[in-house]
Design a protein around this motif. Structure first.
Motif, PDB file in Angstrom:
ATOM      1  N   ARG A  70       0.847  -1.191   0.000  1.00  0.00           N
ATOM      2  CA  ARG A  70       0.000   0.000   0.000  1.00  0.00           C
ATOM      3  C   ARG A  70       0.882   1.240   0.000  1.00  0.00           C
ATOM      4  NH1 ARG A  70      -4.011   0.240   4.848  1.00  0.00           N
ATOM      5  NH2 ARG A  70      -2.248   1.216   5.924  1.00  0.00           N
ATOM      6  N   VAL A  71       0.610   2.149  -0.936  1.00  0.00           N
ATOM      7  CA  VAL A  71       1.445   3.336  -1.066  1.00  0.00           C
ATOM      8  C   VAL A  71       0.712   4.623  -0.692  1.00  0.00           C
ATOM      9  CG1 VAL A  71       2.909   2.296  -2.836  1.00  0.00           C
ATOM     10  CG2 VAL A  71       0.858   3.551  -3.534  1.00  0.00           C
ATOM     11  N   PHE A  72      -0.612   4.548  -0.589  1.00  0.00           N
ATOM     12  CA  PHE A  72      -1.376   5.754  -0.288  1.00  0.00           C
ATOM     13  C   PHE A  72      -2.704   5.349   0.334  1.00  0.00           C
ATOM     14  CE2 PHE A  72      -4.300   9.194  -1.961  1.00  0.00           C
ATOM     15  CZ  PHE A  72      -3.911  10.144  -1.025  1.00  0.00           C
ATOM     16  N   LEU A  73      -3.120   6.094   1.361  1.00  0.00           N
ATOM     17  CA  LEU A  73      -4.346   5.755   2.084  1.00  0.00           C
ATOM     18  C   LEU A  73      -5.129   7.008   2.423  1.00  0.00           C
ATOM     19  CD1 LEU A  73      -6.228   3.981   3.929  1.00  0.00           C
ATOM     20  CD2 LEU A  73      -4.525   4.306   5.736  1.00  0.00           C
ATOM     21  N   ILE A  74      -6.414   6.985   2.102  1.00  0.00           N
ATOM     22  CA  ILE A  74      -7.363   7.979   2.607  1.00  0.00           C
ATOM     23  C   ILE A  74      -8.309   7.234   3.525  1.00  0.00           C
ATOM     24  CG2 ILE A  74      -9.163   9.654   2.051  1.00  0.00           C
ATOM     25  CD1 ILE A  74      -7.900  10.019  -0.674  1.00  0.00           C
ATOM     26  N   GLU A  75      -8.255   7.545   4.814  1.00  0.00           N
ATOM     27  CA  GLU A  75      -9.083   6.844   5.803  1.00  0.00           C
ATOM     28  C   GLU A  75     -10.079   7.815   6.418  1.00  0.00           C
ATOM     29  OE1 GLU A  75      -8.639   3.687   9.490  1.00  0.00           O
ATOM     30  OE2 GLU A  75      -6.908   4.857   8.868  1.00  0.00           O
ATOM     31  N   PHE A  76     -11.326   7.386   6.475  1.00  0.00           N
ATOM     32  CA  PHE A  76     -12.387   8.208   7.050  1.00  0.00           C
ATOM     33  C   PHE A  76     -12.587   7.759   8.498  1.00  0.00           C
ATOM     34  CE2 PHE A  76     -12.825   8.438   2.548  1.00  0.00           C
ATOM     35  CZ  PHE A  76     -13.331   9.699   2.278  1.00  0.00           C
ATOM     36  N   LEU A  77     -12.038   8.551   9.447  1.00  0.00           N
ATOM     37  CA  LEU A  77     -12.034   8.172  10.853  1.00  0.00           C
ATOM     38  C   LEU A  77     -13.389   8.429  11.499  1.00  0.00           C
ATOM     39  CD1 LEU A  77      -8.569   9.653  11.935  1.00  0.00           C
ATOM     40  CD2 LEU A  77      -9.103   7.325  11.204  1.00  0.00           C
ATOM     41  N   LYS A  78     -13.764   7.502  12.386  1.00  0.00           N
ATOM     42  CA  LYS A  78     -15.065   7.617  13.049  1.00  0.00           C
ATOM     43  C   LYS A  78     -14.978   8.462  14.317  1.00  0.00           C
ATOM     44  CE  LYS A  78     -16.547   3.183  11.162  1.00  0.00           C
ATOM     45  NZ  LYS A  78     -17.408   3.791  10.135  1.00  0.00           N
ATOM     46  N   THR A  79     -13.784   8.644  14.874  1.00  0.00           N
ATOM     47  CA  THR A  79     -13.609   9.477  16.066  1.00  0.00           C
ATOM     48  C   THR A  79     -13.247  10.899  15.652  1.00  0.00           C
ATOM     49  OG1 THR A  79     -12.812   7.564  17.309  1.00  0.00           O
ATOM     50  CG2 THR A  79     -12.355   9.741  18.238  1.00  0.00           C
ATOM     51  N   PRO A  80     -14.069  11.897  15.992  1.00  0.00           N
ATOM     52  CA  PRO A  80     -13.811  13.276  15.555  1.00  0.00           C
ATOM     53  C   PRO A  80     -12.463  13.798  16.036  1.00  0.00           C
ATOM     54  CG  PRO A  80     -16.038  13.043  16.424  1.00  0.00           C
ATOM     55  CD  PRO A  80     -15.314  11.781  16.761  1.00  0.00           C
ATOM     56  N   GLN A  81     -11.791  14.556  15.181  1.00  0.00           N
ATOM     57  CA  GLN A  81     -10.523  15.194  15.498  1.00  0.00           C
ATOM     58  C   GLN A  81     -10.547  16.605  14.906  1.00  0.00           C
ATOM     59  OE1 GLN A  81      -7.096  12.824  14.478  1.00  0.00           O
ATOM     60  NE2 GLN A  81      -8.102  10.903  15.050  1.00  0.00           N
ATOM     61  N   PRO A  82      -9.635  17.474  15.354  1.00  0.00           N
ATOM     62  CA  PRO A  82      -9.601  18.857  14.829  1.00  0.00           C
ATOM     63  C   PRO A  82      -9.342  18.871  13.324  1.00  0.00           C
ATOM     64  CG  PRO A  82      -8.294  18.669  16.829  1.00  0.00           C
ATOM     65  CD  PRO A  82      -8.659  17.273  16.431  1.00  0.00           C
ATOM     66  N   VAL A  83     -10.043  19.735  12.613  1.00  0.00           N
ATOM     67  CA  VAL A  83      -9.853  19.886  11.174  1.00  0.00           C
ATOM     68  C   VAL A  83      -8.583  20.689  10.929  1.00  0.00           C
ATOM     69  CG1 VAL A  83     -10.805  20.841   9.046  1.00  0.00           C
ATOM     70  CG2 VAL A  83     -12.315  19.744  10.713  1.00  0.00           C
ATOM     71  N   VAL A  84      -7.681  20.140  10.106  1.00  0.00           N
ATOM     72  CA  VAL A  84      -6.416  20.831   9.817  1.00  0.00           C
ATOM     73  C   VAL A  84      -6.375  21.376   8.390  1.00  0.00           C
ATOM     74  CG1 VAL A  84      -5.146  19.434  11.492  1.00  0.00           C
ATOM     75  CG2 VAL A  84      -5.255  18.695   9.095  1.00  0.00           C
ATOM     76  N   GLY A  85      -7.335  21.014   7.578  1.00  0.00           N
ATOM     77  CA  GLY A  85      -7.335  21.491   6.204  1.00  0.00           C
ATOM     78  C   GLY A  85      -8.457  20.853   5.409  1.00  0.00           C
ATOM     79  N   GLN A  86      -8.421  21.026   4.125  1.00  0.00           N
ATOM     80  CA  GLN A  86      -9.429  20.448   3.241  1.00  0.00           C
ATOM     81  C   GLN A  86      -8.770  19.871   2.001  1.00  0.00           C
ATOM     82  OE1 GLN A  86     -12.191  23.746   2.629  1.00  0.00           O
ATOM     83  NE2 GLN A  86     -13.662  22.743   3.988  1.00  0.00           N
ATOM     84  N   MET A  87      -9.364  18.796   1.509  1.00  0.00           N
ATOM     85  CA  MET A  87      -8.946  18.206   0.244  1.00  0.00           C
ATOM     86  C   MET A  87     -10.056  18.471  -0.758  1.00  0.00           C
ATOM     87  SD  MET A  87      -7.862  14.255  -0.582  1.00  0.00           S
ATOM     88  CE  MET A  87      -9.332  13.628   0.244  1.00  0.00           C
ATOM     89  N   LYS A  88      -9.736  19.125  -1.862  1.00  0.00           N
ATOM     90  CA  LYS A  88     -10.735  19.484  -2.855  1.00  0.00           C
ATOM     91  C   LYS A  88     -10.665  18.520  -4.025  1.00  0.00           C
ATOM     92  CE  LYS A  88     -12.631  23.391  -5.439  1.00  0.00           C
ATOM     93  NZ  LYS A  88     -12.475  24.824  -5.783  1.00  0.00           N
ATOM     94  N   VAL A  89     -11.745  17.798  -4.238  1.00  0.00           N
ATOM     95  CA  VAL A  89     -11.819  16.847  -5.351  1.00  0.00           C
ATOM     96  C   VAL A  89     -13.170  16.991  -6.037  1.00  0.00           C
ATOM     97  CG1 VAL A  89     -10.195  15.129  -4.454  1.00  0.00           C
ATOM     98  CG2 VAL A  89     -12.586  15.045  -3.744  1.00  0.00           C
ATOM     99  N   ASN A  90     -13.153  17.018  -7.357  1.00  0.00           N
ATOM    100  CA  ASN A  90     -14.392  17.106  -8.122  1.00  0.00           C
ATOM    101  C   ASN A  90     -15.245  18.292  -7.680  1.00  0.00           C
ATOM    102  OD1 ASN A  90     -15.910  15.971 -10.249  1.00  0.00           O
ATOM    103  ND2 ASN A  90     -17.281  14.940  -8.808  1.00  0.00           N
ATOM    104  N   ASN A  91     -14.552  19.421  -7.359  1.00  0.00           N
ATOM    105  CA  ASN A  91     -15.198  20.656  -6.913  1.00  0.00           C
ATOM    106  C   ASN A  91     -15.920  20.515  -5.581  1.00  0.00           C
ATOM    107  OD1 ASN A  91     -14.371  22.134  -9.218  1.00  0.00           O
ATOM    108  ND2 ASN A  91     -16.077  21.249 -10.393  1.00  0.00           N
ATOM    109  N   VAL A  92     -15.552  19.507  -4.789  1.00  0.00           N
ATOM    110  CA  VAL A  92     -16.133  19.299  -3.464  1.00  0.00           C
ATOM    111  C   VAL A  92     -15.006  19.279  -2.438  1.00  0.00           C
ATOM    112  CG1 VAL A  92     -17.329  17.653  -1.968  1.00  0.00           C
ATOM    113  CG2 VAL A  92     -18.170  18.075  -4.287  1.00  0.00           C
TER     114      VAL A  92
END
Length: 354
Positions: A70-92
């Motif tokens: 595995r070389v790259f991972l996007i994981e959607f965590l269930k435990t809330p954490q502070p937002v440090v930024g945004q990833m913009k994909v497909n205008n979202v």
């Protein structure tokens, strides 16, 4: 030092540059502008295998081309954490909660700043997985000219995933995994998932199958793994059109498998390369298994000792020294061998593979 504008290069040079980049760098570059995204699409970049899992974990993983790391991972965590930024994909925009050590972020996107990290990780808000996975895949589909998606679906989440799976991007699925060992796969759910994803290579079913399960829906896949097969009728086994099938917890005995062998000898199951069956902790009764079949024991002058089989990316080697060999009416050579708790039926393409 003066900077070099990528878009100033001819398309051929631009293509070679972006093809040499890592997946996270390609993802970043695609967010620079619409023009950059269009040029990247023209570069015809091939993508490594993309694996998607949902349920107890929600992940989008990118593997290397050999599908071993595995070389790259996007994981959607269930435990809330502070937002440090945004990833913009497909205008979202998708909220980013944390990133690996070699990332830094702005309000608009996340940037990768070093090549020292073996695995790149972006952690996002799990509540955004539903629409996030669609937009990420759609964006990747705009970058790469071909995507190879392996999708693992927890059956317990199917009610919430139905609207998502209607998106056409999931029809680029090559491999589908039905997950949920404590769940039961119904004909309706199986038909729905196969229709929406249309896997081209194979499927794995980890769940139980309903008592009235229609096995004919799954017999044509090149790769078929069903650890809890249940009461598949012998006639359905004879109709198997897979290249490799790994079947467990079935009802077949030596007498049934003998009938299957005779069926194969008559010239049926032409695509079959390997049929692996569990449930044989003890050595099978060879007299019943090979009744009315002309066979020979392994002979080093006839074929090699080791058979190599690759289900997806992992290659398995089977020792055939203690196997029995026989041919079908077309002269195709096969070996049946017992090892551990498995009975393996192997069809040879090469007598002496390297």
């Amino acid at each position: 030092m003066s900077s070099i504008k990528l878009l100033s290069f001819p398309l051929l040079v631009f293509s070679e540059i972006v093809r040499s980049m890592e997946i996270i760098e390609i993802l970043e570059l695609s967010q620079v502008s619409r023009r950059m995204l269009n040029f990247m699409n023209l570069a015809r970049i091939s993508v490594e295998p993309i694996h998607i899992l949902n349920g107890s974990v929600d992940k989008i993983m990118v593997f290397n081309k050999s599908n071993t790391k595995r070389v790259f991972l996007i994981e959607f965590l269930k435990t809330p954490q502070p937002v440090v930024g945004q990833m913009k994909v497909n205008n979202v925009c998708i909220d980013v909660w944390s990133v690996s050590n070699h990332f830094f972020s702005t309000k608009e996107t996340v940037y990768y700043s070093s090549k020292d990290t073996a695995e790149k990780v972006i952690n996002c808000n799990s509540n955004q997985f539903g629409y996030g996975v669609v937009h990420i895949l759609t964006h990747l589909d705009k970058i790469f000219y071909r995507m190879d998606i392996a999708l693992g679906i927890e059956l317990s989440t199917l009610s919430t995933m139905r609207g998502i799976l209607c998106h056409s991007v999931f029809k680029k699925c090559g491999y589908l995994q039905f997950r949920g060992e404590n769940e039961t796969l119904s004909n309706e759910d199986c038909e729905y998932l196969l229709e929406k994803t249309q896997p081209t290579r194979g499927i794995t079913i980890f769940s139980e199958l309903s008592p009235d399960f229609n096995y004919k829906k799954i017999l044509h896949f090149s790769r078929l793994r069903v650890p809890n097969l249940g009461k598949m009728p012998l006639e359905d086994l004879k109709a198997l059109d897979s290249e490799i099938a790994n079947l467990g917890n079935h009802q077949f005995k030596e007498v049934d498998i003998n009938k299957f062998f005779h069926h194969w000898i008559e010239g049926y199951n032409k695509k079959l390369r390997r049929l692996k069956l569990d449930g044989f902790k003890e050595t099978p009764d060879w007299d019943i298994l090979l009744k009315d079949i002309v066979y020979t024991e392994w002979n080093s002058n006839e074929k090699g000792r080791y058979y190599k089989s690759k289900y997806t990316h992992t290659e398995e080697t089977i020792d055939c020294e203690n196997g029995r060999d026989f041919r079908n009416k077309n002269g195709q050579l096969a070996t049946v061998v017992h090892h551990s708790e498995y009975l393996d039926f192997l069809v040879w393409q090469e007598k002496f593979p390297e």
